[in-house]
Enzyme design. Structure first.
Site, PDB file in Angstrom:
ATOM      1  N   GLU A  37       3.994  -5.952   7.021  1.00 13.16           N
ATOM      2  CA  GLU A  37       3.540  -4.912   7.958  1.00 13.16           C
ATOM      3  C   GLU A  37       3.690  -4.744   9.270  1.00 13.16           C
ATOM      4  O   GLU A  37       3.731  -3.642   9.672  1.00 13.16           O
ATOM      5  CB  GLU A  37       1.893  -5.150   7.722  1.00 13.16           C
ATOM      6  CG  GLU A  37       1.271  -4.838   6.126  1.00 13.16           C
ATOM      7  CD  GLU A  37       1.379  -5.695   5.268  1.00 13.16           C
ATOM      8  OE1 GLU A  37       2.283  -6.999   5.669  1.00 13.16           O
ATOM      9  OE2 GLU A  37       0.546  -6.116   4.344  1.00 13.16           O
ATOM     10  N   GLU A  64      -0.754  -9.306  -1.423  1.00 10.92           N
ATOM     11  CA  GLU A  64      -2.151  -9.616  -1.169  1.00 10.92           C
ATOM     12  C   GLU A  64      -2.993  -9.533  -2.474  1.00 10.92           C
ATOM     13  O   GLU A  64      -3.824 -10.312  -2.747  1.00 10.92           O
ATOM     14  CB  GLU A  64      -2.856  -8.516  -0.020  1.00 10.92           C
ATOM     15  CG  GLU A  64      -2.228  -8.723   1.387  1.00 10.92           C
ATOM     16  CD  GLU A  64      -2.368  -7.920   2.391  1.00 10.92           C
ATOM     17  OE1 GLU A  64      -2.463  -6.557   2.320  1.00 10.92           O
ATOM     18  OE2 GLU A  64      -3.366  -8.276   3.158  1.00 10.92           O
ATOM     19  N   GLY A 109       0.430  -5.050   0.653  1.00 11.09           N
ATOM     20  CA  GLY A 109      -0.662  -5.104  -0.213  1.00 11.09           C
ATOM     21  C   GLY A 109      -0.589  -5.600  -1.547  1.00 11.09           C
ATOM     22  O   GLY A 109      -1.387  -6.138  -2.457  1.00 11.09           O
ATOM     23  N   ALA A 164       0.863  -1.304   0.002  1.00 13.12           N
ATOM     24  CA  ALA A 164       0.043   0.032   0.068  1.00 13.12           C
ATOM     25  C   ALA A 164       0.917   1.164  -0.163  1.00 13.12           C
ATOM     26  O   ALA A 164       2.007   1.059   0.488  1.00 13.12           O
ATOM     27  CB  ALA A 164      -0.870   0.138   1.322  1.00 13.12           C
TER      28      ALA A 164
HETATM   29  N1  T1G Z   1       4.701   3.311   0.086  1.00 11.78           N
HETATM   30  C1  T1G Z   1       5.246   4.440  -0.337  1.00 11.78           C
HETATM   31  N2  T1G Z   1       6.378   4.603  -0.472  1.00 11.78           N
HETATM   32  C2  T1G Z   1       7.282   3.797  -0.410  1.00 11.78           C
HETATM   33  C3  T1G Z   1       6.917   2.391  -0.101  1.00 11.78           C
HETATM   34  C4  T1G Z   1       5.652   2.200   0.219  1.00 11.78           C
HETATM   35  N3  T1G Z   1       5.008   1.102   0.484  1.00 11.78           N
HETATM   36  N4  T1G Z   1       7.882   1.451  -0.231  1.00 11.78           N
HETATM   37  C5  T1G Z   1       9.278   2.119  -0.427  1.00 11.78           C
HETATM   38  N5  T1G Z   1       8.868   3.531  -0.663  1.00 11.78           N
HETATM   39  C6  T1G Z   1       9.577   4.705  -0.975  1.00 11.78           C
HETATM   40  C7  T1G Z   1      10.808   4.913  -0.027  1.00 11.78           C
HETATM   41  O1  T1G Z   1      10.089   5.842   1.113  1.00 11.78           O
HETATM   42  C8  T1G Z   1      11.844   5.765  -0.858  1.00 11.78           C
HETATM   43  O2  T1G Z   1      11.431   6.849  -1.154  1.00 11.78           O
HETATM   44  C9  T1G Z   1      11.811   4.646  -2.128  1.00 11.78           C
HETATM   45  O3  T1G Z   1      10.305   3.983  -2.179  1.00 11.78           O
HETATM   46  C10 T1G Z   1      12.621   3.781  -2.303  1.00 11.78           C
HETATM   47  O4  T1G Z   1      12.648   2.842  -1.127  1.00 11.78           O
HETATM   48  C11 T1G Z   1      -2.919  -3.185   3.088  1.00 11.78           C
HETATM   49  C12 T1G Z   1      -1.336  -1.799   4.779  1.00 11.78           C
HETATM   50  C13 T1G Z   1      10.150  -2.290  -1.374  1.00 11.78           C
HETATM   51  C14 T1G Z   1      12.150  -3.363  -0.297  1.00 11.78           C
HETATM   52  O5  T1G Z   1       6.208  -2.299   3.971  1.00 11.78           O
HETATM   53  O6  T1G Z   1      10.605  -2.450   2.164  1.00 11.78           O
HETATM   54  O7  T1G Z   1       0.644  -2.870   2.404  1.00 11.78           O
HETATM   55  O8  T1G Z   1      13.205   8.170  -0.336  1.00 11.78           O
HETATM   56  O9  T1G Z   1      14.862   3.414  -0.219  1.00 11.78           O
HETATM   57  O10 T1G Z   1      15.858   0.102  -0.312  1.00 11.78           O
HETATM   58  O11 T1G Z   1      -1.870  -4.880   3.997  1.00 11.78           O
HETATM   59  O12 T1G Z   1      11.301   0.153   0.361  1.00 11.78           O
HETATM   60  O13 T1G Z   1      13.310   7.706  -2.561  1.00 11.78           O
HETATM   61  O14 T1G Z   1      11.711   9.280  -1.729  1.00 11.78           O
HETATM   62  O15 T1G Z   1      13.295   1.485   0.714  1.00 11.78           O
HETATM   63  O16 T1G Z   1      15.385  -0.627  -2.677  1.00 11.78           O
HETATM   64  C15 T1G Z   1       3.928  -2.904   3.034  1.00 11.78           C
HETATM   65  C16 T1G Z   1       8.196  -1.050   2.407  1.00 11.78           C
HETATM   66  C17 T1G Z   1       3.152  -1.297   3.279  1.00 11.78           C
HETATM   67  C18 T1G Z   1       7.312  -2.427   1.899  1.00 11.78           C
HETATM   68  C19 T1G Z   1      12.584  -1.393  -1.522  1.00 11.78           C
HETATM   69  N6  T1G Z   1       5.004  -2.677   2.525  1.00 11.78           N
HETATM   70  N7  T1G Z   1       9.200  -0.934   1.471  1.00 11.78           N
HETATM   71  O17 T1G Z   1      13.939  -1.099  -0.811  1.00 11.78           O
HETATM   72  O18 T1G Z   1      14.426   1.414  -1.537  1.00 11.78           O
HETATM   73  S1  T1G Z   1       1.796  -1.499   4.198  1.00 11.78           S
HETATM   74  C20 T1G Z   1       6.228  -2.477   2.833  1.00 11.78           C
HETATM   75  C21 T1G Z   1      10.358  -1.583   1.434  1.00 11.78           C
HETATM   76  C22 T1G Z   1       0.704  -2.673   3.373  1.00 11.78           C
HETATM   77  C23 T1G Z   1      -1.526  -3.552   3.327  1.00 11.78           C
HETATM   78  C24 T1G Z   1      -0.532  -3.046   4.407  1.00 11.78           C
HETATM   79  C25 T1G Z   1      11.619  -0.988   0.589  1.00 11.78           C
HETATM   80  C26 T1G Z   1      11.582  -1.928  -0.643  1.00 11.78           C
HETATM   81  P1  T1G Z   1      12.457   8.042  -1.724  1.00 11.78           P
HETATM   82  P2  T1G Z   1      13.987   2.339  -0.441  1.00 11.78           P
HETATM   83  P3  T1G Z   1      14.899  -0.218  -1.310  1.00 11.78           P
END
Ligand code: T1G
Length: 694
Positions: free
Chosen positions: A125, A105, A102, A63
């Site tokens: 999450e 999912e 998400g 998400a």
């Molecule tokens: N939403 C918005 N921005 C995100 C994002 C996300 N989910 N994930 C990463 N970014 C941005 C991050 O802030 C950075 O921005 C850029 O992308 C590169 O990220 C309904 C509620 C995917 C493994 O927890 O683990 O889904 O600084 O530096 O090292 O059940 O990002 O460049 O402006 O980390 O290559 C669940 C979180 C969400 C994954 C990549 N998903 N992200 O790592 O790059 S909650 C997560 C990561 C959800 C549902 C629920 C990592 C990555 P900027 P980065 P990276």
């Protein structure tokens, strides 16, 4: 379809491609684009199957976290997954990169899934203080079985494509996601495969029906690993409903548990920490587009505890290093300790059995500082005295190649004075690792007066490459973390004179969520270090000195502020210490008093926060969130409290300023008065966070 989602038909297969850099997060526009794309494919009679895939570096990574806390926009992720799962034509998710949260999912709502061999999938999450809120707690157990599902969801760790295939989350490994997805879709059409819905398949649940202990065990393990976190426990409960509630009811339970976490304090702090960590790697005050220098070869000077730990960090990242010592004996000892560390980790299954040999093979021991000559990055980790560091940097300057970045691992010495020993101060900076350097993730990147922008960016890049969390700080005594720790330590020490015992002070901090309190930390590090430093500087501290004079240096001598049973590191209150403190303070004519835990917490926390405000005033830290990242990754600050500056905003700066003024008078310590920045923010009713926005 839209800027971020397009649909193209290739023969009988419609390909819906999401293209929303950087990670194809499920923003409102992406969610709407997917629904429109699928509906358009359904409306086209020539389309017999659909592939959902992504452009760029990864499948949907979750998400869009930036949307959290804002008014929800339709379609919700639940609506999108319902459209996919109830689609009259088979839908194949074609995964590459990381299908997370998400994103996974949504893929589980598809009828089939293919993945490239490097792909990873996960429901992380819990790391944001949440749980999968779009059916993941119910579809993943049906895909891979409840045991693996609860482990993945409560731990938040990813699994690779091969494991996902074996477990049943993925149907095929493909060379390339689009071509592979289309080929699989064609097979589905040709073989007239059914519209397979995970929600209708309980076959993998039956086996676990009887054994609900997998959920309580998973929750207990999570609680042990991360004391105080709410999300892992809620996540385990949500997954357990896959066994005791029908699908739709379990989805409702998941939603309730998710919403409670989303609105709770812990997730706000954990989402803040997620973005703060990424912000910290952005170096302020350098020209836009400043690139780091190439680092192909690394040399580390000093094979002691820190040098060895730093060398292991590089080897763990698969980067070869030259480890330099002054003599064979020292080198052999250092390499031996590293080998022992790796063997112990492998023995307990922390790394593969062949990892010690592979990683030690990346560490080449050499004698003589002239061996730095080919290194692009040189990290000095020798004894912590200015004289020795100056001598070493003078020699490095003679042998290092032009353009090499010269880093010192000093924890508090003035790097400007060290840089002055070279003809190239623009290449000199600090890389302050935290002990044990192969474990602790924080690396303070210290910008000296003359450090060149590209040298700074080089150090930040290499720190990230070895899985460290870099924070750029300025030159001062203790930089950011240790400077604030000193402010806390001063109050902790005072409590022993005023009336508290070590165990009371430490208990207040461990109850707050810190891994240990100042006195247990002192025993761990060794009390003799501080004692020698006080003697060098002619500083007396009656209680601490008396403890060291009694030969009580902490864990290393079995006694310090606490006593330790043989073979145990558990701190046990020692009546000897209570007696020593009472005798010492009696001799000083001090009348000790009962001190409340509330006062202890305020006088440990607020002076630290005040020091953090001074650090911001002096521009030693770039932003308040950098200070928080320092404490999260360098000192074990509980992530569900965001960090000292985030915590200060949650307490309220007005309250903190007022309490500091009160304690300044009560303890006759003017240094406790709120610093001008804190006073100004408090008077204006503002927060530290408002500085970042400013
Ligand atoms: N939403 C918005 N921005 C995100 C994002 C996300 N989910 N994930 C990463 N970014 C941005 C991050 O802030 C950075 O921005 C850029 O992308 C590169 O990220 C309904 C509620 C995917 C493994 O927890 O683990 O889904 O600084 O530096 O090292 O059940 O990002 O460049 O402006 O980390 O290559 C669940 C979180 C969400 C994954 C990549 N998903 N992200 O790592 O790059 S909650 C997560 C990561 C959800 C549902 C629920 C990592 C990555 P900027 P980065 P990276």
């Amino acid at each position: 379809m839209s800027q971020v989602v397009k649909m193209e038909r290739h023969d009988a297969v419609a390909v819906v491609t999401i293209d929303s850099p950087p990670v194809n997060a499920l923003s409102a526009a992406v969610r709407k684009g997917i629904v429109d794309g699928v509906n358009a494919a359904v409306a086209d009679p020539a389309v017999k199957a659909i592939v959902i895939t992504c452009a760029g570096r990864t499948f949907i990574a979750g998400a869009d976290i930036t949307e959290f806390g804002k008014p929800p926009q339709s379609p919700s992720l639940h609506d999108v997954i319902d459209v996919i799962e109830n689609c009259p034509k088979p839908i194949v998710a074609a995964i590459h990169g990381t299908a997370l949260g998400g994103g996974l999912e949504l893929a589980l709502g598809c009828h089939y899934r293919v993945a490239t061999k490097e792909a990873k999938i996960g429901l992380p999450e819990v790391k944001l203080g949440l749980l999968p809120g779009a059916g993941g707690t119910q579809r993943l157990p049906r895909a891979v079985g409840p045991e693996l599902a609860v482990k993945m969801i409560v731990g938040g760790d990813f699994i690779g494509a091969a494991e996902a295939l074996k477990a049943g989350a993925v149907d095929e490994i493909v060379d390339a996601q689009v071509a592979g997805g289309e080929a699989f879709a064609k097979k589905v059409i040709a073989d007239k495969k059914p519209l397979r819905k995970l929600r209708d398949d309980d076959s993998k649940l039956a086996a676990a029906k009887a054994d609900k202990s997998i959920f309580t065990n998973a929750a207990a393990a999570a609680n042990k690993k991360n004391r105080g976190l709410e999300a892992p426990l809620a996540a385990a409960e949500a997954v357990s409903h896959s066994l005791d509630q029908p699908f739709d009811q379990a989805i409702k339970s998941e939603r309730e548990l998710f919403t409670k976490l989303m609105n709770g304090e812990q997730s706000k702090a954990q989402r803040y920490a997620f973005f703060a960590e990424r912000e910290a790697a952005k170096v302020a005050g350098v020209p836009d587009g400043t690139k780091g220098r190439d680092v192909k070869s690394v040399a580390i000077i000093g094979a002691g505890t820190m040098g060895g730990g730093i060398a292991m960090s590089f080897a763990n990242a698969g980067i070869p290093v030259t480890l330099i010592e002054t003599g064979d004996e020292q080198l052999k000892r250092g390499l031996g300790i590293m080998q022992k560390n790796y063997d112990a980790t492998a023995a307990r299954g922390g790394i593969p059995a062949d990892a010690p040999a592979k990683r030690m093979g990346l560490i080449k021991g050499m004698v003589g500082i002239e061996n730095v000559k080919d290194a692009d990055l040189i990290i000095e980790a020798v004894f912590e005295t200015m004289a020795i560091k100056k001598e070493v940097f003078g020699k490095i300057d003679q042998f290092a190649k032009k353009g090499a970045v010269l880093a010192t691992n000093t924890s508090y010495l003035n790097i400007n004075d060290i840089a002055a020993m070279t003809k190239r101060p623009q290449d000199v900076l600090g890389m302050h690792f935290f002990s044990p350097a192969n474990v602790m993730k924080l690396c303070e990147i210290v910008r000296a007066e003359k450090t060149a922008p590209d040298a700074l960016v080089t150090a930040v890049n290499i720190a990230k490459k070895i899985a460290k969390v870099p924070v750029v700080v300025g030159v001062c005594d203790g930089f950011v973390g240790n400077r604030m720790l000193a402010a806390r330590g001063k109050q902790a020490e005072k409590f022993l004179f005023e009336g508290a015992l070590p165990q009371q002070v430490d208990a207040v901090l461990t109850k707050f969520g810190m891994p240990m309190g100042p006195f247990a930390m002192g025993d761990l590090a060794g009390l003799d270090i501080g004692w020698r430093s006080r003697q060098d500087r002619g500083i007396k501290s009656e209680i601490a000195d008396a403890i060291c004079e009694a030969g009580r240096f902490g864990q290393k001598t079995g006694k310090g502020y606490y006593k330790y049973e043989a073979g145990s590191r558990a701190p046990l209150p020692d009546p000897e210490i209570e007696k020593l403190i009472e005798e010492t303070t009696a001799k000083m004519g001090i009348k000790r008093r009962q001190i409340s835990d509330d006062e202890i917490l305020e006088r440990l926390m607020y002076p630290m926060i005040n020091e953090g405000a001074r650090i911001l005033e002096e521009k030693i830290a770039q932003r308040p969130s950098d200070i928080d990242i320092t404490w999260l990754y360098g000192y074990g600050w509980p992530v569900y409290r965001g960090g000292p500056m985030f915590y200060a905003d949650s307490v309220g700066l007005k309250k903190i300023a007022d309490r500091l003024s009160f304690y300044a008078k009560q303890t006759n310590d003017p240094t406790l008065e709120p610093t001008p920045l804190l006073k100004k923010l408090a008077d204006e009713g503002k927060t530290f966070a408002s500085l970042a926005k400013g």
